[in-house]
Design a protein around this motif. Structure first.
Motif, mmCIF file in Angstrom:
data_model
loop_
_atom_site.group_PDB
_atom_site.id
_atom_site.type_symbol
_atom_site.label_atom_id
_atom_site.label_comp_id
_atom_site.label_asym_id
_atom_site.label_seq_id
_atom_site.Cartn_x
_atom_site.Cartn_y
_atom_site.Cartn_z
ATOM 1 N N ILE A 136 0.839 -1.201 0.000
ATOM 2 C CA ILE A 136 0.000 0.000 0.000
ATOM 3 C C ILE A 136 0.875 1.253 0.000
ATOM 4 O O ILE A 136 0.624 2.204 -0.749
ATOM 5 C CB ILE A 136 -0.950 -0.009 1.214
ATOM 6 C CG1 ILE A 136 -1.980 -1.123 1.079
ATOM 7 C CG2 ILE A 136 -1.659 1.343 1.359
ATOM 8 C CD1 ILE A 136 -2.819 -1.349 2.322
ATOM 9 N N ALA A 137 1.911 1.253 0.826
ATOM 10 C CA ALA A 137 2.819 2.396 0.891
ATOM 11 C C ALA A 137 3.511 2.617 -0.454
ATOM 12 O O ALA A 137 3.642 3.752 -0.922
ATOM 13 C CB ALA A 137 3.855 2.192 1.996
ATOM 14 N N ALA A 138 3.929 1.517 -1.093
ATOM 15 C CA ALA A 138 4.573 1.624 -2.403
ATOM 16 C C ALA A 138 3.612 2.213 -3.432
ATOM 17 O O ALA A 138 4.008 3.037 -4.269
ATOM 18 C CB ALA A 138 5.065 0.248 -2.860
ATOM 19 N N GLY A 139 2.355 1.814 -3.361
ATOM 20 C CA GLY A 139 1.359 2.352 -4.288
ATOM 21 C C GLY A 139 1.154 3.844 -4.116
ATOM 22 O O GLY A 139 1.045 4.590 -5.099
ATOM 23 N N GLN A 140 1.117 4.298 -2.867
ATOM 24 C CA GLN A 140 0.896 5.721 -2.606
ATOM 25 C C GLN A 140 2.120 6.567 -2.965
ATOM 26 O O GLN A 140 1.986 7.689 -3.443
ATOM 27 C CB GLN A 140 0.540 5.922 -1.127
ATOM 28 C CG GLN A 140 -0.811 5.364 -0.731
ATOM 29 C CD GLN A 140 -1.951 5.983 -1.508
ATOM 30 O OE1 GLN A 140 -2.076 7.204 -1.571
ATOM 31 N NE2 GLN A 140 -2.783 5.147 -2.107
ATOM 32 N N VAL A 141 3.307 6.020 -2.747
ATOM 33 C CA VAL A 141 4.537 6.794 -2.964
ATOM 34 C C VAL A 141 5.002 6.727 -4.421
ATOM 35 O O VAL A 141 5.479 7.725 -4.973
ATOM 36 C CB VAL A 141 5.658 6.286 -2.026
ATOM 37 C CG1 VAL A 141 6.985 6.967 -2.353
ATOM 38 C CG2 VAL A 141 5.279 6.555 -0.576
ATOM 39 N N LEU A 142 4.867 5.561 -5.056
ATOM 40 C CA LEU A 142 5.407 5.367 -6.395
ATOM 41 C C LEU A 142 4.331 5.426 -7.482
ATOM 42 O O LEU A 142 4.427 6.213 -8.427
ATOM 43 C CB LEU A 142 6.140 4.026 -6.476
ATOM 44 C CG LEU A 142 7.339 3.851 -5.546
ATOM 45 C CD1 LEU A 142 7.892 2.437 -5.644
ATOM 46 C CD2 LEU A 142 8.412 4.868 -5.875
ATOM 47 N N PHE A 143 3.317 4.564 -7.346
ATOM 48 C CA PHE A 143 2.349 4.415 -8.438
ATOM 49 C C PHE A 143 1.441 5.633 -8.584
ATOM 50 O O PHE A 143 1.258 6.160 -9.686
ATOM 51 C CB PHE A 143 1.514 3.154 -8.227
ATOM 52 C CG PHE A 143 0.530 2.895 -9.337
ATOM 53 C CD1 PHE A 143 0.934 2.286 -10.515
ATOM 54 C CD2 PHE A 143 -0.796 3.281 -9.215
ATOM 55 C CE1 PHE A 143 0.042 2.057 -11.547
ATOM 56 C CE2 PHE A 143 -1.704 3.056 -10.238
ATOM 57 C CZ PHE A 143 -1.281 2.440 -11.412
ATOM 58 N N ALA A 144 0.845 6.077 -7.480
ATOM 59 C CA ALA A 144 -0.172 7.126 -7.556
ATOM 60 C C ALA A 144 0.347 8.437 -8.155
ATOM 61 O O ALA A 144 -0.308 9.005 -9.044
ATOM 62 C CB ALA A 144 -0.775 7.379 -6.166
ATOM 63 N N PRO A 145 1.511 8.965 -7.728
ATOM 64 C CA PRO A 145 1.970 10.229 -8.332
ATOM 65 C C PRO A 145 2.245 10.118 -9.828
ATOM 66 O O PRO A 145 1.886 11.016 -10.601
ATOM 67 C CB PRO A 145 3.258 10.536 -7.555
ATOM 68 C CG PRO A 145 3.130 9.798 -6.281
ATOM 69 C CD PRO A 145 2.381 8.543 -6.614
ATOM 70 N N ILE A 146 2.868 8.997 -10.246
ATOM 71 C CA ILE A 146 3.191 8.836 -11.666
ATOM 72 C C ILE A 146 1.920 8.656 -12.486
ATOM 73 O O ILE A 146 1.723 9.312 -13.517
ATOM 74 C CB ILE A 146 4.142 7.638 -11.861
ATOM 75 C CG1 ILE A 146 5.480 7.907 -11.168
ATOM 76 C CG2 ILE A 146 4.357 7.354 -13.347
ATOM 77 C CD1 ILE A 146 6.411 6.715 -11.151
ATOM 78 N N PHE A 147 1.033 7.761 -12.025
ATOM 79 C CA PHE A 147 -0.188 7.483 -12.781
ATOM 80 C C PHE A 147 -1.048 8.740 -12.913
ATOM 81 O O PHE A 147 -1.518 9.072 -14.007
ATOM 82 C CB PHE A 147 -0.988 6.369 -12.107
ATOM 83 C CG PHE A 147 -2.280 6.052 -12.814
ATOM 84 C CD1 PHE A 147 -2.302 5.157 -13.872
ATOM 85 C CD2 PHE A 147 -3.475 6.664 -12.443
ATOM 86 C CE1 PHE A 147 -3.485 4.865 -14.546
ATOM 87 C CE2 PHE A 147 -4.655 6.387 -13.101
ATOM 88 C CZ PHE A 147 -4.665 5.480 -14.153
#
Length: 220
Positions: free
Chosen positions: A120-131
């Motif tokens: 979940i942390a990886a999704g918020q830090v990495l995926f969400a800003p880029i997407f």
């Protein structure tokens, strides 16, 4: 006789639903990216139609004194906007979510709580800003905005969207990573994304933000 007919009708409906589910699962196994992309396109398109209806009826209700003609204009469906959002689901959300969920399952295997929280942390830090950056930029470009307007839009809309997402997605992702098999995680995420996309498509379709140069000239 009526009870027998109702039972037969119910069992037939259940059989059809069962058949559709089995067919969809076979499609996921044989053509995972295409199946997930088409599913995302349908969800994004439906979410945008819902977003437009809510925007007209709640955020921008027709004035009581307005004529029928102006009311019809207010309630007019923007088909090109829906097509843009469906294309975002087809070309962006479906493929990237497939890649994200399959890779994160390999990099951080397991469904115990510490690993789920790490995902979940990886999704918020990495995926969400880029997407979200790519989504807002591509949608703005399709609306004819120039580079300065796109940058201004990102400055205005990206951070509020990420903050709102941080309140919504960790709960959805916890359920997805903890309880859902990897091959169904994109479907689960896209189902949750229906409600999120109503908000995001509204944000993405706001009027262009003023570019910094234009804003400075207005202030002076």
């Amino acid at each position: 006789l009526e009870q027998i007919t109702e039972r037969l009708s119910g069992s037939e409906s259940h059989s059809r639903l069962n058949g559709f589910v089995q067919w969809y699962l076979r499609c996921l196994d044989s053509r995972p990216v295409i199946t997930k992309s088409i599913t995302a396109a349908i969800i994004f398109g439906a979410a945008d139609v819902t977003s437009q209806k809510l925007s007209h009826s709640i955020l921008d209700p027709p004035a009581a004194s307005s004529s029928d003609e102006s009311t019809d204009q207010q309630l007019q469906w923007d088909a090109f906007r829906t097509a843009r959002m469906a294309a975002a689901g087809l070309l962006l959300s479906g493929p990237t979510l497939h890649l994200w969920f399959t890779r994160i399952a390999r990099v951080i295997p397991g469904t115990d709580v510490p690993r789920v929280l790490l995902k979940i942390a990886a999704g918020q830090v990495l995926f969400a800003p880029i997407f979200n950056s790519v989504f807002f930029s591509a949608n703005a470009a399709l609306q004819g905005e120039n580079r300065e307007q796109i940058v201004a839009r990102l400055r205005r809309d990206l951070l509020p969207t990420l903050i709102s997402g941080a309140c919504y997605w960790p709960i959805c992702d916890f359920i997805t990573f903890r309880y859902v098999p990897v091959r169904l995680q994109v479907l689960t995420s896209n189902t949750a994304a229906f409600f999120w996309t109503i908000y995001v498509t509204y944000k993405a379709s706001l009027a262009p933000a003023a570019a910094p140069e234009l804003q400075d000239s207005i202030e002076h």
